[in-house]
Design a protein around this motif. Structure first.
Motif: not given
Length: 361
Positions: A182-196
């Motif tokens: 779950d935390e892997v998916r959370h981290a991926r999404r957070c990084f995606a939003l930070a990049r966007a």
């Protein structure tokens, strides 16, 4: 983060970050304009470099004999550098519960900032109408969250190792590994939003302290393995992850962007399940650990009142309503949720099978 690391990060970006993240096949995704991303990246770099340029220009002008003009340029440069450094430092050190914390040698740890690929999905929030400064704030907020979510992955791995050493049943180990995913998916999404938001390819760097972590002689005041397991599960799990679930759920209700809203809803559901895992771990420890585990639970309950309310810095150029629309709750709301979570955690521990002997408040 050390001062030199902060300076290097400032040379890459601008300043700021927020609490939340996550991943799920239900998440809807949008594409942003590459030209706009490049424009924002250029603007951020310009803001970061403006301070040093003005400062150096002022010194050069003063050396050429124009004292008044040089002093003005120098002061403007120093002020600009100070504001950028303050913004980065304020967000990087904000006290916000993000669930299970990676603790190494008694200190919370997160990965170093890095640029690259490997830690982001392809989700993108709505960027239209946001100023460059607002995007910088939101980018830094999500980058902060990404670091915390990323650190929760090895934190659950460490919990799994501890439970294995204590002979825990397979269900608990399975739940630990599912939580880490779950935390892997959370981290991926957070990084995606930070990049966007930021326009910079942020990713997770190293956690060198993790490789240097070695078993230490336990502090006699911390009790045995069962005692430490109970205290950590109550404070980081039942309280920390329970609070993260409550904050994400409320932030989801207030968020206006559909990607952010659904991201927070998924995180709230996952963190709630992680909090339940912590209660199961406590039940296991009380069953196997005997009187010392029960005493540790009483001590942990006493420590609940010492937990700090999550705090957010005051950020110039953005108000509470803007932050709430983008998933960051006002300080007063964080305090209310923290108090509710403390009382809920205390009541459940005292009034259920998790505390078979009376526990004093």
């Amino acid at each position: 983060m050390q001062h030199d690391a902060q300076v290097r990060a400032l040379l890459h970006t601008g300043a700021l970050v927020l609490p939340l993240g996550g991943g799920c096949t239900r998440w809807h995704m949008r594409c942003s304009s590459e030209g706009m991303v490049e424009l924002i990246a250029v603007f951020v770099c310009f803001i970061v470099l403006l301070g040093p340029m003005l400062f150096v220009s002022g010194l050069v002008v003063m050396m050429k004999g124009s004292g008044t003009r040089g002093r003005v340029l120098t002061i403007l440069g120093a002020t600009t550098m100070g504001l950028v450094y303050w913004a980065y430092s304020a967000i990087s050190h904000m006290n916000f519960s993000k669930g299970r914390v990676l603790r190494l040698k008694g200190r919370a740890r997160v990965a170093r900032r890095a640029l690259g690929d490997g830690w982001a999905d392809d989700a993108a929030p709505e960027l239209e109408g946001l100023t460059p400064w607002q995007r910088t704030v939101l980018g830094e907020a999500w980058l902060y969250s990404a670091g915390m979510e990323h650190a929760s992955v090895p934190a659950f791995a460490k919990l799994s190792l501890k439970l294995s050493a204590l002979g825990a049943p397979s269900e608990l180990l399975e739940a630990c590994h599912l939580a880490a995913l779950d935390e892997v998916r959370h981290a991926r999404r957070c990084f995606a939003l930070a990049r966007a938001y930021s326009g910079l390819p942020w990713s997770a760097g190293m956690i060198p302290e993790l490789g240097q972590d070695r078993p230490q002689r336990p502090n006699p005041g911390e009790g045995d393995e069962w005692s430490r397991l109970v205290r950590g599960s109550l404070l980081d799990g039942c309280l920390g992850e329970g609070l993260a679930a409550s904050v994400a759920a409320e932030a989801s209700r207030r968020a206006s962007d559909p990607v952010v809203r659904e991201t927070l809803a998924v995180i709230a559901e996952d963190e709630g399940r992680h909090a339940e895992l912590a209660w199961d771990v406590i039940a296991f420890a009380l069953e196997r650990g005997g009187g010392k585990a029960k005493q540790a639970l009483r001590q942990a309950l006493d420590a609940l009142e010492t937990q700090r309310t999550p705090s957010l810095p005051s950020i110039p150029g953005v108000d509470e309503s803007f932050l709430a629309r983008n998933g960051v709750l006002p300080q007063a709301e964080l305090g209310r949720l923290m108090e509710e979570c403390i009382q809920r955690t205390r009541a459940r521990a005292i009034g259920s099978e998790y505390a078979p002997t009376p526990v004093t408040a």
